[in-house]
Structures are given as C-alpha cells and as structure tokens.
Design a protein around this motif. Structure first.
Motif, PDB file in Angstrom:
ATOM      1  N   GLY A   1     -13.415   2.367  -4.372  1.00 35.59           N
ATOM      2  CA  GLY A   1     -13.525   1.009  -3.543  1.00 35.59           C
ATOM      3  C   GLY A   1     -12.835   1.103  -2.221  1.00 35.59           C
TER       4      GLY A   1
ATOM      5  N   ASP B   1      -7.680  -0.636  -4.942  1.00 35.40           N
ATOM      6  CA  ASP B   1      -6.978  -1.482  -4.356  1.00 35.40           C
ATOM      7  C   ASP B   1      -7.820  -2.750  -4.153  1.00 35.40           C
ATOM      8  N   ARG B   2      -7.586  -3.834  -4.986  1.00 35.80           N
ATOM      9  CA  ARG B   2      -8.139  -4.929  -5.004  1.00 35.80           C
ATOM     10  C   ARG B   2      -9.915  -4.866  -4.804  1.00 35.80           C
TER      11      ARG B   2
ATOM     12  N   GLU C   1     -20.813   4.070  -7.875  1.00 36.62           N
ATOM     13  CA  GLU C   1     -20.255   2.911  -8.553  1.00 36.62           C
ATOM     14  C   GLU C   1     -18.957   3.403  -9.154  1.00 36.62           C
ATOM     15  N   ALA C   2     -18.018   2.385  -9.145  1.00 35.50           N
ATOM     16  CA  ALA C   2     -16.584   2.770  -9.784  1.00 35.50           C
ATOM     17  C   ALA C   2     -16.743   3.067 -11.473  1.00 35.50           C
ATOM     18  N   GLN C   3     -17.850   2.315 -11.991  1.00 32.21           N
ATOM     19  CA  GLN C   3     -18.037   2.394 -13.400  1.00 32.21           C
ATOM     20  C   GLN C   3     -18.551   3.405 -13.963  1.00 32.21           C
TER      21      GLN C   3
ATOM     22  N   ASP D   1     -17.278   4.089  -2.766  1.00 34.14           N
ATOM     23  CA  ASP D   1     -17.489   2.780  -2.509  1.00 34.14           C
ATOM     24  C   ASP D   1     -19.077   2.438  -3.028  1.00 34.14           C
ATOM     25  N   HIS D   2     -19.471   1.264  -3.388  1.00 35.79           N
ATOM     26  CA  HIS D   2     -20.707   1.080  -3.918  1.00 35.79           C
ATOM     27  C   HIS D   2     -21.580   0.282  -2.568  1.00 35.79           C
TER      28      HIS D   2
ATOM     29  N   LYS E   1       0.790  -1.251  -0.018  1.00 38.06           N
ATOM     30  CA  LYS E   1      -0.101   0.066  -0.075  1.00 38.06           C
ATOM     31  C   LYS E   1       0.883   1.257  -0.095  1.00 38.06           C
TER      32      LYS E   1
HETATM   33  C1  SAM Z   1     -11.927  -6.116  -1.165  1.00 38.99           C
HETATM   34  S1  SAM Z   1     -12.374  -4.708  -0.719  1.00 38.99           S
HETATM   35  C2  SAM Z   1     -10.907  -3.780  -0.671  1.00 38.99           C
HETATM   36  C3  SAM Z   1     -11.227  -2.525   0.119  1.00 38.99           C
HETATM   37  C4  SAM Z   1     -10.148  -1.533   0.086  1.00 38.99           C
HETATM   38  N1  SAM Z   1      -9.531  -1.038  -0.962  1.00 38.99           N
HETATM   39  C5  SAM Z   1      -8.932  -2.035   0.811  1.00 38.99           C
HETATM   40  O1  SAM Z   1      -7.738  -2.487   0.322  1.00 38.99           O
HETATM   41  O2  SAM Z   1      -9.024  -2.560   1.805  1.00 38.99           O
HETATM   42  C6  SAM Z   1     -13.302  -4.259  -2.189  1.00 38.99           C
HETATM   43  C7  SAM Z   1     -14.315  -2.836  -2.032  1.00 38.99           C
HETATM   44  O3  SAM Z   1     -14.743  -2.691  -3.135  1.00 38.99           O
HETATM   45  C8  SAM Z   1     -16.236  -2.196  -3.030  1.00 38.99           C
HETATM   46  N2  SAM Z   1     -16.777  -2.309  -4.344  1.00 38.99           N
HETATM   47  C9  SAM Z   1     -16.985  -3.695  -5.204  1.00 38.99           C
HETATM   48  N3  SAM Z   1     -17.434  -3.299  -6.372  1.00 38.99           N
HETATM   49  C10 SAM Z   1     -17.608  -2.103  -6.507  1.00 38.99           C
HETATM   50  C11 SAM Z   1     -18.098  -1.018  -7.443  1.00 38.99           C
HETATM   51  N4  SAM Z   1     -18.600  -1.752  -8.645  1.00 38.99           N
HETATM   52  N5  SAM Z   1     -18.106   0.398  -7.201  1.00 38.99           N
HETATM   53  C12 SAM Z   1     -17.601   0.675  -6.112  1.00 38.99           C
HETATM   54  N6  SAM Z   1     -17.154  -0.080  -5.057  1.00 38.99           N
HETATM   55  C13 SAM Z   1     -17.188  -1.457  -5.266  1.00 38.99           C
HETATM   56  C14 SAM Z   1     -16.833  -3.197  -2.070  1.00 38.99           C
HETATM   57  O4  SAM Z   1     -17.919  -2.626  -1.550  1.00 38.99           O
HETATM   58  C15 SAM Z   1     -15.402  -3.246  -1.218  1.00 38.99           C
HETATM   59  O5  SAM Z   1     -15.580  -2.147  -0.111  1.00 38.99           O
END
Ligand code: SAM
Length: 270
Positions: free
Chosen positions: A56, A123-124, A106-108, A80-81, A37
């Motif tokens: 996210g 990140d992930r 939404e990220a998209q 975040d969604h 990170k």
């Molecule tokens: C594995 S977690 C990672 C969280 C953070 N980035 C971290 O490193 O701890 C994935 C995150 O992405 C969010 N997420 C999943 N799909 C998403 C989308 N289409 N748009 C925005 N957020 C999304 C989930 O709600 C979750 O909080």
C-alpha cells in the motif's frame, strides 16, 4: 467529493486522485507521521543489501526512505492496487537511480514466492481492506524466517473531538469509524499477528493531537463526515451546522481539540 474513510479502497474508481494525494502529502508533512514512520523503519531490522516489501505504498515516499536504508545493493518492492498512485510514485523516483520496483497488485494476494523478503511493512492501508488478516498472512508468507512484519494502523474508535454535544459527537465519530472497511483494525493487529504465528510481538501506541480545525478537517474529513451522516439520516442538518459552528468558534478561541491513536506492531517470522 469522495470520502477519505471509504475512498482509499478504490482510489482509481473515484477518479479524484488529487484529493487522496493532497491528503497523503499533508500527512507526510506532519512531524507525527515522520516520527512514527522512522520507528517502523527501525523495527524492520534491515541490513544494507536487504530486500524489503512495502504494501500500500501510495505515492511512494516510504519506498524511497526504505531504498535509502537498504542501499544500492538492496531492493524495495512497493505494491499498491491503485495504478494512479503507482504512476505518481514512479514519476517521483525518475532519475534518482533508486532500487525500487513498483508493482500493481492486491495486498491480499501477493505475486511473490514464499520467503522472498527480509522484511515487509504496511502503513495505514489495512484499515482500507475488509479482510486485513489475508494481507498480513501474505506479508508473513513472503518474508524469510527471521524477518519482520511491521504495520502501523489507526483504531478509529480512539478518535476524539471536543464538543459540548456529546451524543451528537459520538454519532459522528462512530459514523467516520464505521465508514472504513476495518475502522477497528488497530486493536485487532495483536490478535492477527499472533494467529499467523508471528513472535516477539511489540505494540507501540502513537497519538496525534490536532488543535486546528482546518488541519483536522484535512486529516479527519470532518465536514464530509457531517454531510454524509446527514445524508444517511443519522443526524439532522441543523444539528451538524450547530456542531461545525461550535468547533469553528472553539478554533477561534484556541480551544479546538481532536486526536486519534494508531498502533505500530512488529512481529518476527520463525
Ligand atoms: C492511506 S493510503 C497510505 C499510503 C502510504 N502507506 C502512506 O503511508 O502514505 C492507503 C494506500 O493503500 C492502497 N490500497 C488500498 N487497498 C489496497 C489493497 N487491497 N491492496 C493494495 N493497496 C491497497 C491505496 O491505493 C492507497 O495508496
């Protein structure tokens, strides 16, 4: 029980937020995650006073780290969604007087003007989105020319678990990989960054090795994977019970081994 590979697509729909936050807290406590990170923060090349987007954001820990980097004249917008994740993130910054705004979206389809931020980080999260190219294009759109887009995503086909039963292990690890919307996104990142015109692209591999069964189960949801692969009719209960027993025996004799590789990528907007 929800499944970490598929549940992050719709955390709110699972009504099991504790399972997801537990996982994020465990990961955040590991040195591997803290170290990579830091690298992603540095690759954003942020100056004090910069505005940065975190996509996210989950429970908001990285948004806090970014806020400390940009300082009180900067700004972090963390999206975040999952409203449940955002509620926890908001709670965690109460009283801290940090320049963070959490946005439910939404990220998209980001609700920001073109060229709004000096950098954008994910990140992930792309692994949980079936069209990650849309999220990356959105991040590039809202970053100013000269700013950086930075991502860290696993490639789940790099996931290894040692066992004598190679065919069964391959079946189970493929089942885990294919339970993500985009389990291969790690290897796709270079292509996706290149196609939207990002330049100065750098890719850094990051490998986590886990040698304790219990921790591997928390990070990789091993037991759930075996149950779900059984339910899907891919493997038999007898086979997976023997597999789990073997892994636990290896754990006791300090021979348990598992790993995965994720890729950090950074690209500059022209
Ligand atoms: C594995 S977690 C990672 C969280 C953070 N980035 C971290 O490193 O701890 C994935 C995150 O992405 C969010 N997420 C999943 N799909 C998403 C989308 N289409 N748009 C925005 N957020 C999304 C989930 O709600 C979750 O909080």
């Amino acid at each position: 029980m929800t499944y970490l590979a598929s549940g992050f697509q719709d955390v709110d729909g699972t009504h099991a937020i504790e399972q997801f936050t537990h996982c994020l807290n465990v990961l955040a406590s590991l040195e591997f995650f803290q170290n990579y990170k830091q690298k992603t923060f540095e690759l954003l090349h942020l100056d004090a006073g910069a505005a940065v987007l975190e996509v996210g954001c989950g429970i908001g820990k990285d948004a806090i780290a970014l806020a400390q980097r940009v300082g009180s004249h900067g700004k972090v917008v963390a999206i975040d969604h999952s409203q449940a994740m955002l509620d926890l993130a908001l709670e965690s910054i109460k009283g801290l007087n940090l320049p963070i705004e959490f946005v439910h979206t939404e990220a998209q389809q980001l609700p920001f003007e073109d060229n709004t931020f000096q950098g954008a980080r994910v990140d992930r999260t792309l692994q949980h989105i079936s069209e990650p190219q849309r999220a990356i294009a959105e991040m590039a759109r809202v970053v100013c020319p000269g700013g950086y887009v930075v991502a860290m995503e696993p490639d789940w086909e790099t996931f290894t678990v040692d066992s004598e039963n190679h065919p069964l292990t391959r079946q189970l690890l493929n089942f885990w990989c294919d339970s993500f919307p985009t389990g291969w996104v790690g290897r796709d990142l270079l292509k996706l960054f290149h196609r939207i015109g990002l330049t100065d692209i750098q890719v850094i591999p990051e490998t986590l090795v886990v040698t304790q069964f219990e921790l591997a189960n928390q990070v990789f949801d091993l037991v759930q994977t075996t149950y779900r692969a059984c339910e899907a009719g891919i493997v038999s209960r007898v086979e997976v019970e023997a597999w789990l027993h073997e892994l636990q025996q290896m754990d006791q004799s300090q021979e348990f081994f598992s790993s995965f590789t994720g890729f950090i990528i950074s690209g500059k907007k022209q």
